[in-house]
Scaffold this motif. Structure first.
Motif: not given
Length: 219
Positions: A28-34, A39-49, A85-87
């Motif tokens: 995609l052009d971009f994917c800001v995780p939700d 809090p965002i877990d850096l090791n689980r980024l791919a699991s966030y929509p 991406p956490v910060q």
């Protein structure tokens, strides 16, 4: 013909390996995780929509957290503030991250390496002795002046020290959103590697090793 193709493949192999080992290309052009309310877990980024692009604004792609130097500990005269991406969630899927490092006079960023990224380091203030060691043990190092950039190849042990008499600052960038960092002193002497092995490997006494472990181990 087969020999010619083999020669071409050998020539291209380093490029193919570099491409294969990089962060995945975005779809995609971009994917800001939700992450929802967590809090965002850096090791689980791919699991966030991804957040709905219609709800994003320019602020999602701006980070203001490193405009000023962080408090530099008197014990080390060095502080590094990583930005991934956490910060800064807007970095997600873009294959990059960065860091701000501030050095008091004599401050040192100890030898370390990044297993998943090449780094470029731009000196924005001060004078920094900077370098890396290749796999043959050869050292590439020099004093960098303001405005100069040095590159640290992926996986190479590198280091930095402020050799000026005032605050020095570096901005580093990585070609991975999760470059990782393995700090050599803490990894070797601050871990649970058996003391007997370290005594033989480094020629240090048990007393000397105990002092290093207390200094470099988890706080």
């Amino acid at each position: 013909m087969a020999r010619k193709l083999a020669t071409i493949f050998v020539a291209l192999l380093p490029i193919l390996l570099a491409v294969a080992s990089a962060d995945s290309d975005p779809l995609l052009d971009f994917c800001v995780p939700d992450p929802g309310t967590n809090p965002i877990d850096l090791n689980r980024l791919a699991s966030y929509p991804c957040k709905n692009p219609a709800n994003l604004t320019a602020s999602d792609f701006v980070f203001s957290g490193i405009k000023s130097p962080a408090q530099i500990p008197a014990s080390t005269e060095f502080v590094g503030v990583a930005v991934n991406p956490v910060q800064f969630p807007g970095l997600h899927t873009l294959g990059m991250s960065f860091v701000r490092a501030d050095f008091g006079p004599g401050g040192v960023n100890p030898p370390h390496y990044h297993p998943r990224a090449t780094e470029t380091a731009l000196v924005v203030a001060g004078r920094i002795y900077s370098g890396f060691v290749d796999s043959s043990g050869r050292v590439f190092a020099k004093v960098l002046e303001e405005g100069e950039v040095m590159v640290f190849p992926r996986g190479m042990v590198h280091f930095q020290m402020n050799v000026g008499d005032s605050l020095a600052t570096i901005f580093g960038s990585f070609n991975s959103e999760n470059p990782g960092a393995v700090r050599i002193p803490a990894t070797v002497f601050g871990s649970d590697i058996k003391v007997g092995l370290l005594e033989k490997a480094f020629g240090l006494s048990a007393k000397e090793l105990e002092r290093l472990k207390k200094k470099l181990g988890p706080k």
